[in-house]
Scaffold this motif. Structure first.
Motif, PDB file in Angstrom:
ATOM      1  N   ALA A 186       0.900  -0.599   0.032  1.00 40.34           N
ATOM      2  CA  ALA A 186       0.035  -0.086  -0.010  1.00 40.34           C
ATOM      3  C   ALA A 186       0.922   1.160   0.045  1.00 40.34           C
ATOM      4  N   ARG A 187       0.336   1.878  -0.148  1.00 37.33           N
ATOM      5  CA  ARG A 187       1.173   3.710  -0.758  1.00 37.33           C
ATOM      6  C   ARG A 187       0.913   3.303   1.412  1.00 37.33           C
ATOM      7  N   LEU A 188       2.597   4.224   1.804  1.00 37.27           N
ATOM      8  CA  LEU A 188       2.838   3.935   3.268  1.00 37.27           C
ATOM      9  C   LEU A 188       1.871   5.842   3.782  1.00 37.27           C
ATOM     10  N   LEU A 189       0.621   5.412   3.859  1.00 39.94           N
ATOM     11  CA  LEU A 189      -0.208   5.843   4.535  1.00 39.94           C
ATOM     12  C   LEU A 189      -0.878   5.813   6.237  1.00 39.94           C
ATOM     13  N   GLY A 190      -1.359   6.693   7.159  1.00 39.66           N
ATOM     14  CA  GLY A 190      -2.342   5.672   8.037  1.00 39.66           C
ATOM     15  C   GLY A 190      -2.946   5.780   8.085  1.00 39.66           C
ATOM     16  N   ASP A 191      -4.241   6.151   7.008  1.00 40.91           N
ATOM     17  CA  ASP A 191      -5.471   6.086   6.605  1.00 40.91           C
ATOM     18  C   ASP A 191      -5.466   4.109   6.007  1.00 40.91           C
ATOM     19  N   LYS A 192      -4.021   3.968   5.115  1.00 40.71           N
ATOM     20  CA  LYS A 192      -3.980   2.513   4.921  1.00 40.71           C
ATOM     21  C   LYS A 192      -3.762   1.341   6.136  1.00 40.71           C
ATOM     22  N   GLY A 193      -3.778   1.878   7.394  1.00 35.51           N
ATOM     23  CA  GLY A 193      -3.733   1.110   8.273  1.00 35.51           C
ATOM     24  C   GLY A 193      -2.026   0.534   8.750  1.00 35.51           C
ATOM     25  N   GLY A 225       6.764   9.609   0.895  1.00 33.49           N
ATOM     26  CA  GLY A 225       6.787  10.492   0.784  1.00 33.49           C
ATOM     27  C   GLY A 225       5.759  11.031  -0.242  1.00 33.49           C
ATOM     28  N   VAL A 226       4.148  10.146   0.686  1.00 36.94           N
ATOM     29  CA  VAL A 226       3.751  10.399  -0.260  1.00 36.94           C
ATOM     30  C   VAL A 226       2.628  11.416  -0.125  1.00 36.94           C
ATOM     31  N   SER A 227       2.071  12.159  -1.080  1.00 41.12           N
ATOM     32  CA  SER A 227       1.664  13.652  -0.711  1.00 41.12           C
ATOM     33  C   SER A 227       0.570  13.675  -0.424  1.00 41.12           C
ATOM     34  N   ASN A 228      -0.293  13.467   1.462  1.00 40.60           N
ATOM     35  CA  ASN A 228      -0.508  12.819   1.476  1.00 40.60           C
ATOM     36  C   ASN A 228      -1.242  13.398   3.314  1.00 40.60           C
ATOM     37  N   ARG A 229      -2.491  14.073   3.904  1.00 43.22           N
ATOM     38  CA  ARG A 229      -2.238  14.945   5.191  1.00 43.22           C
ATOM     39  C   ARG A 229      -2.035  13.161   6.450  1.00 43.22           C
TER      40      ARG A 229
END
Length: 367
Positions: A196-203, A230-234
């Motif tokens: 996944a993209r490394l985001l908090g919302d992805k768990g 380094g994904v452009s996401n909050r």
């Protein structure tokens, strides 16, 4: 010759998830132009898929008025210059921005609802206004594409759909020839993989904590985390967090890759503890290769598996619940795990072929 735009908040997305659609559009003689921010995949869109690429000044996590107006003005100028015959928008911000521009300039466009995104997961005055504008734009679209029934219900219940025609798709589909079945590993530790993209919302944090819990209990498991930093996401995960997890020996991070197949082959089970999805492509690709999945009981994720047949569900935002399901499959009989993998592949063959998705976009051009 028709000019067709595909827009997204990353070139990575268009290259990895829409390559087959791009190829089909070009094979029909269309001029295909991709409008997205420059990244490592922008030039590959040009060199490998034969499209034209326009570098869009857009920051996916920005909410600043100056930056957003600059992006909107750029989109306006590009659309006015090229006057495309059709525009396919992907990702929330481009659905809204490019959809608004197309509506004002009377350009036919379709929005792809591939999950609801941050504007629906979080609630604030700003995000409520975003949802209002989203509804106004969608009412002017030629067609809306949804990836699960629950997202469709949310849009209908909140008045974000209007009378616009819609199509329910099996996500972005999966290429069954490229993602062939491979045998489950017979040697080495039991291996989990999250892609996944490394985001908090992805768990991602829940996955790391669940891996920590399993190892603290003495289980011999290997945990892989794959996807771009380094994904452009909050809610982006920092490089420091990932390095800390690696140093603690909780998980391995081989980085991002444009070919996940060799890594899926090393794994027994895929994990995706996301907070909400449209239809998660990584779960479909792993299933096509004969890998069951553990996912959260949320829209999109729960639709990507058949519970207790091709995968298992855990509670959202709960590392403990995820760890329990991971423990369960580690101690599962090998034959039972194999049956789940076999069932996952059959389900992809029956209902999730990429050809269905591509044809839906092609049909939209002739409406």
């Amino acid at each position: 010759m028709k000019t067709v735009f595909l827009t997204s908040n990353t070139s990575w997305y268009l290259y990895n998830f829409r390559a087959s659609t791009i190829q089909a559009l070009r094979e029909q003689g269309n001029r295909v132009i991709c409008l997205s921010p420059p990244d490592d995949f922008s030039q590959r869109l040009v060199d490998e898929l034969g499209v034209e690429h326009i570098a869009l000044p857009l920051d996916g996590k920005s909410t600043g008025a100056v930056q957003e107006l600059r992006s909107l003005r750029f989109i306006w100028k590009v659309v006015r210059r090229y006057r495309p015959n059709a525009v396919f928008n992907f990702t929330v911000k481009m659905n809204i921005y490019c959809g608004l521009v197309c509506a004002l300039q009377r350009i036919p466009f379709a929005n792809n609802i591939s999950g609801l995104g941050t504007a629906f997961i979080h609630d604030s005055w700003l995000f409520r206004r975003v949802r209002q504008v989203y509804g106004l734009v969608n009412r002017r679209a030629r067609r809306l594409f949804f990836q699960n029934e629950e997202d469709l219900s949310v849009f209908r219940d909140k008045g974000l759909l209007g009378d616009t025609p819609f199509t329910l798709l099996p996500g972005s589909g999966v290429d069954l020839e490229r993602f062939e079945v491979s045998p489950l590993p017979e040697t080495g530790p039991f291996t989990f993989i999250m892609i996944a993209r490394l985001l908090g919302d992805k768990g991602v944090r829940e996955y790391a904590e669940a891996c920590r819990l399993l190892k603290a209990d003495g289980l011999d498991v290997r945990c892989l985390l794959v996807g771009p930093l380094g994904v452009s996401n909050r809610t982006a995960i920092s490089e420091e967090e990932v390095l800390q997890w690696k140093e603690e020996g909780i998980l391995e991070y081989p980085g991002a890759t444009d070919d996940v197949r060799p890594l899926i082959e090393q794994a027994h089970v895929l994990v995706l503890p996301s907070y909400r999805e449209g239809m998660p492509r990584t779960v479909l690709e792993a299933a096509a290769m004969g890998r069951p999945a553990i996912v959260t009981d949320v829209p999109g994720c729960r639709h990507a598996i058949e519970p207790e047949v091709t995968g298992w569900m855990c509670e959202v935002r709960s590392a403990e619940s995820l760890a329990q399901q991971m423990w369960r499959v580690v101690t599962m009989d090998a034959a039972e795990l194999q049956r789940a993998g076999d069932a996952a592949r059959r389900r992809m063959e029956e209902a999730f072929s990429e050809e269905q998705v591509v044809q839906a976009y092609i049909n939209c051009l002739s409406i």
